[in-house]
Design an enzyme around this catalytic site. Structure first.
Site, short mmCIF file in Angstrom:
data_model
loop_
_atom_site.label_atom_id
_atom_site.label_comp_id
_atom_site.label_asym_id
_atom_site.label_seq_id
_atom_site.Cartn_x
_atom_site.Cartn_y
_atom_site.Cartn_z
N HIS A 103 0.81 -1.25 -0.08
CA HIS A 103 -0.12 0.16 0.08
C HIS A 103 0.85 1.30 -0.01
O HIS A 103 1.89 1.27 0.19
CB HIS A 103 -0.80 -0.20 1.26
CG HIS A 103 -0.23 0.14 2.47
ND1 HIS A 103 0.50 -0.99 3.18
CD2 HIS A 103 0.01 1.37 3.17
CE1 HIS A 103 1.04 -0.56 4.19
NE2 HIS A 103 0.82 0.62 4.32
N ASP A 105 0.30 5.33 2.07
CA ASP A 105 -0.27 5.48 3.07
C ASP A 105 -1.51 6.66 2.58
O ASP A 105 -1.26 7.58 2.00
CB ASP A 105 0.65 6.30 4.14
CG ASP A 105 1.38 5.13 4.72
OD1 ASP A 105 0.94 3.86 4.99
OD2 ASP A 105 2.50 5.46 5.18
N ARG A 274 5.56 6.50 14.53
CA ARG A 274 5.46 7.06 13.26
C ARG A 274 5.31 8.59 13.40
O ARG A 274 4.19 9.03 13.94
CB ARG A 274 4.76 6.33 12.41
CG ARG A 274 4.57 6.83 10.99
CD ARG A 274 3.62 5.84 10.07
NE ARG A 274 2.48 6.87 9.95
CZ ARG A 274 1.29 6.33 9.18
NH1 ARG A 274 1.33 5.14 8.63
NH2 ARG A 274 0.24 7.18 8.96
C1 OGA Z 1 3.01 2.21 8.47
C2 OGA Z 1 3.17 1.00 7.77
C3 OGA Z 1 4.60 -1.09 8.50
C4 OGA Z 1 5.36 -1.47 9.47
O1 OGA Z 1 3.49 2.70 9.25
O2 OGA Z 1 2.38 3.12 7.50
O3 OGA Z 1 2.57 0.64 7.03
O4 OGA Z 1 6.40 -2.06 9.31
N1 OGA Z 1 4.02 0.08 8.71
O5 OGA Z 1 4.98 -1.22 10.58
MN MN Z 2 1.71 2.20 5.87
#
Ligand code: OGA
Ligand code: MN
Length: 283
Positions: A103, A105, A274
């Site tokens: 994907h 985001d 994040r």
């Molecule tokens: C995100 C995601 C993947 C992961 O934070 O957008 O897809 O490795 N994370 O945690």
């Molecule tokens: Mn992601």
């Protein structure tokens, strides 16, 4: 492709994308020269990896803010006092992870994010690697006839159209609510001006103006094409690792390979933080 770095050490990861950046401490405010080298590496390599970084929440946000305004996730609550920091947590007994299908985001927003800086706090000894793929390259590797066919097509992206189950594949589950946006399938990067495929298997509804079957045939082909491992790299997390991706020309997925019970290993927790930066409307 820039090669004359003097402030940082840039080590490409695969032929497709990704670079590990060494000789840098992201806890310090980067001087302009160093920042401009990191920024060039980001545009050239699409995903940057950093190891052994020790960041407070404010330092994490300060680094991300050098690239753009911070984004607040519309569906997930942030840390207390830090609405811009979202935690990605997989508890020991869970088998799923946020992001366990290819994907980009938040494509269901009018202005999907430009980038995220994902910082690992607790990691399993193995499992839970994250894959990134270069969607410029996926576009470039299409035939001219297919490129022409895709020109001008738009996809309707909706939040929660489908859920991915490890055992059952895709299943329709949730209502999209207010999170619906229409964007081109081939988007132009606002800085590099290169074209990239813009895909999200879980959150795609259909190509505008096409029948469901026509749309599915094209989209399924593109998902399949874009997940060629030769367009990708894979990152093994350690505690205090960081991955930072350009959400405009990459896609990613975590490998939810949490087969602890099946293989007789102790289950473990995975927790990352994040910070995301605002992007523009895709064109
Ligand atoms: C995100 C995601 C993947 C992961 O934070 O957008 O897809 O490795 N994370 O945690
Ligand atoms: Mn992601």
């Amino acid at each position: 492709m820039r090669e004359d770095y003097s402030r940082i050490d840039v080590r490409p990861v695969t032929g497709a994308l990704g670079a590990e950046i060494r000789d840098i401490d992201l806890a310090e405010a980067l001087d302009n020269e160093t920042f401009s080298e990191v920024y060039d590496a980001f545009l050239d390599h699409l995903v940057l990896f950093f190891r052994d970084q020790k960041l407070t929440p404010d330092q994490h946000k300060d680094f991300a803010r050098r690239f753009g305004d911070l984004h607040v996730h519309p569906l997930t609550e942030g840390l207390p006092g830090h609405p811009e920091i979202v935690e990605v947590i997989k508890e020991p007994d869970e088998h799923h992870n946020w992001g366990d299908g290819w994907h980009t985001d938040l494509p269901f927003l009018d202005k999907p994010p430009m980038s995220s800086v994902l910082y690992a706090r607790e990691v399993p000894a193995f499992s839970g690697d994250t894959h990134f793929a270069n969607t410029y390259l996926a576009y470039d590797m299409l035939s001219d006839v297919m490129k022409e066919r895709l020109d001008g097509l738009k996809c309707v992206f909706k939040w929660g159209v489908a859920n991915y189950s490890r055992f059952e594949g895709m299943t329709a589950i949730e209502d999209a609510g207010e999170f619906v946006a229409t964007h081109p399938i081939v988007r132009t990067h606002p800085v590099t001006e290169r074209k990239a495929l813009y895909l999200h298997r879980k959150n795609s509804n259909a190509i505008e103006g096409m029948s469901e079957r026509e749309s599915a045939a094209i989209l399924e082909f593109l998902y399949d094409h874009a997940q060629n491992p030769d367009f990708a790299c894979r990152f093994h997390w350690q505690a205090n690792s960081i991955a930072m991706w350009d959400n405009r020309c990459t896609q990613h997925r975590v490998s939810a390979d949490y087969y602890y019970a099946e293989r007789g290993f102790e289950p473990s927790r995975r927790r990352l933080q994040r910070v995301t930066m605002e992007g523009d409307r895709p064109f």
